[in-house]
Design a protein around this motif. Structure first.
Motif, PDB file in Angstrom:
ATOM      1  N   TYR A 182       1.030  -1.371  -0.435  1.00  0.00           N
ATOM      2  CA  TYR A 182       0.178   0.172   0.057  1.00  0.00           C
ATOM      3  C   TYR A 182       0.347   1.052  -0.157  1.00  0.00           C
ATOM      4  CZ  TYR A 182      -3.873  -2.766   1.658  1.00  0.00           C
ATOM      5  OH  TYR A 182      -4.429  -4.240   1.691  1.00  0.00           O
ATOM      6  N   GLU A 183       0.616   2.282  -0.371  1.00  0.00           N
ATOM      7  CA  GLU A 183       0.958   3.380  -0.346  1.00  0.00           C
ATOM      8  C   GLU A 183       0.289   4.159   0.589  1.00  0.00           C
ATOM      9  OE1 GLU A 183       1.328   6.594  -3.538  1.00  0.00           O
ATOM     10  OE2 GLU A 183       2.203   7.845  -2.584  1.00  0.00           O
ATOM     11  N   ALA A 184       1.328   4.958   1.947  1.00  0.00           N
ATOM     12  CA  ALA A 184       0.234   6.143   3.004  1.00  0.00           C
ATOM     13  C   ALA A 184       0.173   7.145   2.324  1.00  0.00           C
ATOM     14  CB  ALA A 184       1.400   5.434   3.979  1.00  0.00           C
ATOM     15  N   VAL A 231       6.081   5.535   1.305  1.00  0.00           N
ATOM     16  CA  VAL A 231       5.618   6.903   2.073  1.00  0.00           C
ATOM     17  C   VAL A 231       6.337   7.647   1.281  1.00  0.00           C
ATOM     18  CG1 VAL A 231       6.830   7.778   4.763  1.00  0.00           C
ATOM     19  CG2 VAL A 231       5.535   5.111   4.285  1.00  0.00           C
ATOM     20  N   ASN A 232       5.882   8.506   1.357  1.00  0.00           N
ATOM     21  CA  ASN A 232       6.179   9.807   0.703  1.00  0.00           C
ATOM     22  C   ASN A 232       7.181  10.387   2.119  1.00  0.00           C
ATOM     23  OD1 ASN A 232       3.957   9.930  -2.148  1.00  0.00           O
ATOM     24  ND2 ASN A 232       2.633   9.581  -0.808  1.00  0.00           N
ATOM     25  N   LEU A 233       7.571  11.391   0.959  1.00  0.00           N
ATOM     26  CA  LEU A 233       8.713  12.278   2.076  1.00  0.00           C
ATOM     27  C   LEU A 233       8.391  13.905   0.876  1.00  0.00           C
ATOM     28  CD1 LEU A 233      12.528   9.981   1.938  1.00  0.00           C
ATOM     29  CD2 LEU A 233      10.350  10.595   3.657  1.00  0.00           C
ATOM     30  N   LEU A 290      10.138   4.665   0.379  1.00  0.00           N
ATOM     31  CA  LEU A 290      10.427   5.389   0.225  1.00  0.00           C
ATOM     32  C   LEU A 290      10.308   6.134  -0.900  1.00  0.00           C
ATOM     33  CD1 LEU A 290      13.041   6.172   2.842  1.00  0.00           C
ATOM     34  CD2 LEU A 290      10.623   6.008   3.077  1.00  0.00           C
ATOM     35  N   GLU A 291       9.326   7.408  -1.055  1.00  0.00           N
ATOM     36  CA  GLU A 291       8.943   7.563  -2.694  1.00  0.00           C
ATOM     37  C   GLU A 291       9.788   9.159  -3.159  1.00  0.00           C
ATOM     38  OE1 GLU A 291       4.482   7.534  -3.726  1.00  0.00           O
ATOM     39  OE2 GLU A 291       4.430   5.190  -3.819  1.00  0.00           O
ATOM     40  N   ILE A 292      10.095   9.836  -3.346  1.00  0.00           N
ATOM     41  CA  ILE A 292      10.804  11.072  -3.701  1.00  0.00           C
ATOM     42  C   ILE A 292      10.523  11.218  -5.369  1.00  0.00           C
ATOM     43  CG2 ILE A 292      12.721  10.236  -2.319  1.00  0.00           C
ATOM     44  CD1 ILE A 292      14.320  10.182  -4.151  1.00  0.00           C
ATOM     45  N   MET A 350      10.953   6.469  -7.308  1.00  0.00           N
ATOM     46  CA  MET A 350      11.041   8.000  -8.328  1.00  0.00           C
ATOM     47  C   MET A 350       9.077   8.285  -8.292  1.00  0.00           C
ATOM     48  SD  MET A 350      12.505   9.222 -11.121  1.00  0.00           S
ATOM     49  CE  MET A 350      13.774  10.363 -10.863  1.00  0.00           C
ATOM     50  N   ASP A 351       8.773   8.832  -7.666  1.00  0.00           N
ATOM     51  CA  ASP A 351       6.813   9.396  -7.501  1.00  0.00           C
ATOM     52  C   ASP A 351       7.348  10.380  -8.444  1.00  0.00           C
ATOM     53  OD1 ASP A 351       4.779   9.101  -7.040  1.00  0.00           O
ATOM     54  OD2 ASP A 351       4.775   9.842  -5.531  1.00  0.00           O
ATOM     55  N   ASP A 352       5.883   9.961  -9.850  1.00  0.00           N
ATOM     56  CA  ASP A 352       5.136  10.937 -10.094  1.00  0.00           C
ATOM     57  C   ASP A 352       6.270  11.126 -11.527  1.00  0.00           C
ATOM     58  OD1 ASP A 352       3.307  11.674  -8.761  1.00  0.00           O
ATOM     59  OD2 ASP A 352       4.423  13.670  -8.021  1.00  0.00           O
ATOM     60  N   LEU A 370       9.938   3.090 -10.569  1.00  0.00           N
ATOM     61  CA  LEU A 370       9.201   3.611 -10.847  1.00  0.00           C
ATOM     62  C   LEU A 370       8.452   4.378 -11.123  1.00  0.00           C
ATOM     63  CD1 LEU A 370      11.386   5.197 -14.000  1.00  0.00           C
ATOM     64  CD2 LEU A 370       8.347   5.249 -14.414  1.00  0.00           C
ATOM     65  N   LYS A 371       7.690   5.237 -10.295  1.00  0.00           N
ATOM     66  CA  LYS A 371       6.058   5.442 -10.222  1.00  0.00           C
ATOM     67  C   LYS A 371       5.369   6.344 -11.891  1.00  0.00           C
ATOM     68  CE  LYS A 371       3.654   5.481  -6.980  1.00  0.00           C
ATOM     69  NZ  LYS A 371       3.324   5.407  -5.584  1.00  0.00           N
ATOM     70  N   ILE A 372       4.838   5.830 -12.464  1.00  0.00           N
ATOM     71  CA  ILE A 372       4.325   6.672 -13.644  1.00  0.00           C
ATOM     72  C   ILE A 372       3.465   7.282 -13.007  1.00  0.00           C
ATOM     73  CG2 ILE A 372       3.455   6.271 -16.235  1.00  0.00           C
ATOM     74  CD1 ILE A 372       5.036   3.761 -16.913  1.00  0.00           C
ATOM     75  N   ALA A 428       2.131   1.896 -12.493  1.00  0.00           N
ATOM     76  CA  ALA A 428       1.303   2.995 -13.585  1.00  0.00           C
ATOM     77  C   ALA A 428       0.805   3.273 -11.943  1.00  0.00           C
ATOM     78  CB  ALA A 428       1.186   2.316 -14.512  1.00  0.00           C
ATOM     79  N   GLU A 429       0.454   4.399 -11.722  1.00  0.00           N
ATOM     80  CA  GLU A 429      -0.453   5.159 -11.303  1.00  0.00           C
ATOM     81  C   GLU A 429      -2.075   5.683 -11.918  1.00  0.00           C
ATOM     82  OE1 GLU A 429       0.739   7.669  -7.655  1.00  0.00           O
ATOM     83  OE2 GLU A 429       2.241   8.247  -8.792  1.00  0.00           O
ATOM     84  N   GLY A 430      -2.609   5.597 -11.091  1.00  0.00           N
ATOM     85  CA  GLY A 430      -4.221   6.809 -11.262  1.00  0.00           C
ATOM     86  C   GLY A 430      -4.983   5.859 -12.606  1.00  0.00           C
TER      87      GLY A 430
HETATM   88 CA    CA Z   1       3.168   8.992  -4.070  1.00  0.00          CA
END
Ligand code: CA
Ligand code: C2E
Ligand code: CA
Length: 674
Positions: A429-431, A484-486, A516-518, A546-548, A567-569, A603-605
């Protein structure tokens, strides 16, 4: 002021000398009279004793008024003895018996009638009571008399009984001249001494006054100026504002305040040292001073905060012209000798009478305008704007509430599931943090994360998120991970690695289950510190995502320079991955590039089955999106639901899964709150 003190000093020294001289002359005059009187008395008494011893039949004369020839002859000899130049004789009742002037002519004796003490009854009674009385007289125009003489009355006694009185005229001119010469010498010497003392005392006093005046001036200077820049300080600037307001109310022209703040001044201080920082502040002061007209004021209000009071303002154009020049002059780099510093300036301006009716409010509004300049890019100027005022007020209220929320633990974590691209295998999960505001209700991160970052509150908030997420994830079964987003601020902190290690330790969560998402933008400064932090986290086993990806530079270079696991697209790509062939191609190449670097892709969203299918075709590793599961509070997590294990085991094909996911995981419904 200075001349007045000096004049007063000179005058008081002169006055003291004059008073001293006058007093001295009085004392000397008194002393000289006493000396002359006692001298006259002495002479008269000696003369009288001598006469009474040497003149025969004197008793006959005094007691019976009879002057024998023997006595007359002898008395004639005593008419001029030393200072004695005349005498008279009286009987004991004070009646005149003889005047020495008449001795040559026996017929005239007794003809002169004068009285003791020239009819002064006090003198007469003193004399007739047996006292010596001396009267100092001046000869005046009388050629027969010396300039100064005494009339000394001496009673003549026999057997203890007063039988008469002699009045002896003693010439005291020479004696007086002698005494006066002596006194003059003394007075002269005293005068010289007094003058010397006066001069020495005066100069000592003058020196002390000068030192006191210098100290006074220094204290006054410090009270009204900023020592570093030599500009006005806050209190004298406030006074100048007050005076300008006064003159405006009396019909004078209006005025404006420009608040000036150096952008990134802290960086200069931190990287080049405080001496360099001080120099930048000094030069800023000089530059601002060079821009203003006579009558305007420049002040340093503290730190890198400056303010200008612009007088004689006739239109907003006057203000913007000056503000623009301030921005321009601060755009020039600062020459610090061996180094050069760059520090643009932001300016905020407000006009008295238009924006504010009190000086306090004027300053406040110029400050709000400055805040706006900083908000909209720095290195610019802004006027005060009422709407902005409102926004800032709201922001301040929110910042205060945010601070309280951290203490009151008003934050909650929602968790969004992440699946393998089969759409069924839950990976973790992403918090995502939420704020349960007591009155405003559930607040989403975009409402408060930027403010938390701006106010530094992101540090305690980020700590809480990390601890809460790890503690929760430690309870999850199997290998489920938590992301966890930083924030950039957290990543730049030296103690991040220790904090993560401590948190893992305390929660018991294995490091490889924490991700950790940066974002890419955090890496742009590319400092050694960030590289080191990421490497240390990586070697601890913590995963880095790597987020976004796709929203920034989308530079693949970061991917191999830093130790990324994932890597998060970004949702922006996912959105049209199944509709736009170009996007599809880009996503495909991103995934294959990442894979060639051993980096997994999420892949997000994901909102539609079409998107999910497209991503599966491109061999994306992981998916996340409303269709598969919205962020939920911890008690409603996918793996905690009844039948979770059965479903994930039994469903293997994509299509039915997609549908069932929608039904089972509630992706089509709104999240429970917010
Ligand atoms: Ca995130
Ligand atoms: P993010 O890291 O990109 O998080 C994903 C955001 O997209 C979340 O919004 C999530 O609810 C939303 N989302 C997920 N699936 C879909 C979808 O299918 N469609 C759409 N339209 N949106 C989807 P959320 O929770 O509002 O978070 C927004 C951002 O706030 C996050 O973006 C993240 O940057 C930040 N954030 C959230 N929690 C934290 C935190 O604890 N610390 C920090 N520093 N930032 C956080
Ligand atoms: Ca994201």
């Amino acid at each position: 002021m200075k001349n007045n003190v000096l004049l007063m000093l000179v005058l008081s020294i002169c006055a003291s000398i004059v008073i001293a001289v006058v007093v001295m002359m009085g004392v000397m005059r008194h002393a000289s009279t006493q000396l002359l009187e006692s001298d006259a008395e002495h002479t008269a008494v000696s003369w009288a004793e001598f006469v009474s011893r040497s003149v025969p039949d004197l008793d006959l004369l005094l007691e019976q008024g009879e002057l024998t020839e023997r006595a007359r002859t002898q008395l004639k000899r005593f008419r001029h003895v030393e200072e004695v130049f005349r005498f008279k004789m009286f009987n004991r009742e004070g009646e005149t018996l003889l005047v020495s002037d008449d001795l040559d002519d026996p017929a005239g004796i007794g003809s002169t009638k004068s009285s003791i003490g020239h009819n002064n009854t006090k003198v007469r009674s003193l004399v007739l009571n047996g006292n010596n009385v001396i009267l100092l007289e001046r000869g005046g125009d009388n050629p027969q008399r010396p300039d100064l003489y005494s009339e000394a009355y001496v009673p003549v006694e026999r057997d203890g009984q007063m039988i008469g009185v002699v009045e002896v005229y003693v010439d005291q001119s020479d004696r007086a001249a002698l005494i006066s010469t002596a006194f003059n010498v003394v007075a002269g010497a005293m005068f010289v001494l007094l003058s010397i003392f006066g001069l020495i005392g005066g100069s000592v006093l003058l020196k002390r006054l000068k030192a006191e005046r210098l100290a006074d001036e220094r204290v006054r200077y410090l009270a009204y100026h900023d020592v570093l820049s030599g500009l006005m300080n806050r209190s004298s600037f406030n006074e100048a504002l007050y005076r300008a307001a006064q003159s405006y109310r009396e019909g004078g022209a209006t005025f404006s305040v420009l608040c000036v703040d150096l952008d990134h001044f802290k960086n200069v201080n931190d990287s080049m040292g405080h001496a360099a920082g001080d120099e930048v502040l000094r030069q800023t002061g000089e530059r601002l001073r060079s821009l203003v007209r006579h009558g305007d004021h420049v002040a340093r209000l503290g730190g890198d905060e400056f303010a200008i009071l612009q007088t004689d303002v006739h239109s907003p154009d006057d203000v913007s012209t000056l503000a623009q020049r301030v921005v321009e002059v601060l755009d020039i780099s600062f020459d610090l000798g061996s180094e050069v510093a760059h520090c643009k300036g932001s300016v905020g301006a407000a006009i008295f009478g238009t924006d504010a009716m009190t000086t306090d409010s004027l300053l406040h509004k110029a400050d709000l305008a400055l805040y706006r300049s900083k908000l909209f890019g720095r290195g610019i100027f802004s006027f005060y704007d009422e709407e902005l005022d409102q926004q800032v007020a709201e922001r301040n209220t929110l910042a205060m509430a945010l601070r309280a929320a951290i203490d009151d633990e008003q934050f909650r974590l929602h968790y969004q599931p992440q699946f393998a691209t089969d759409g069924t295998t839950l990976k973790g999960y992403e918090a995502l943090v939420r704020w349960e505001h007591p009155t405003l209700g559930l607040q989403m991160p975009d409402k408060f994360i930027p403010l938390a970052e701006e106010t530094g509150l992101i540090v305690p908030l980020g700590q809480w998120v990390l601890q809460a997420a790890c503690a929760e994830a430690a309870q999850w079964p199997g290998e489920l991970s938590v992301a966890v987003n930083l924030s950039a601020i957290q990543l730049r902190r030296d103690d991040l690695v220790e904090e993560v290690a401590r948190t893992l330790d305390a929660s018991g969560l294995p490091a490889h289950r924490l991700e950790l998402e940066i974002t890419e933008s955090m890496l742009m400064s590319n400092t050694a510190q960030i590289t080191q932090t990421l490497n240390r986290l990586n070697s601890m086993g913590v995963r880095i995502a790597m987020d976004d990806f796709g929203t920034g530079y989308s530079s693949m270079a970061y991917l191999w320079r830093f130790p990324f696991d994932k890597l998060k697209i970004d949702r922006a790509f996912t959105e049209s991955v199944d509709k736009d062939s170009k996007v599809s191609l880009v996503v495909k190449s991103i995934i294959s590039l990442a894979h060639s670097l051993q980096i997994r892709v999420n892949a997000e969203g994901i909102e539609t089955i079409g998107q999910l299918e497209a991503l599966r075709r491109h061999e994306c590793d992981e998916v996340q999106g409303y269709m598969l599961g919205r962020p939920f509070p911890e008690d409603q997590l996918v793996h905690k639901r009844e039948g979770y294990a059965d479903i994930s085991n039994s469903i293997t094909t994509l299509k039915p899964l997609g549908k069932r996911c929608i039904n089972l995981f509630g992706a089509a419904s709104r999240p429970p709150a917010g």
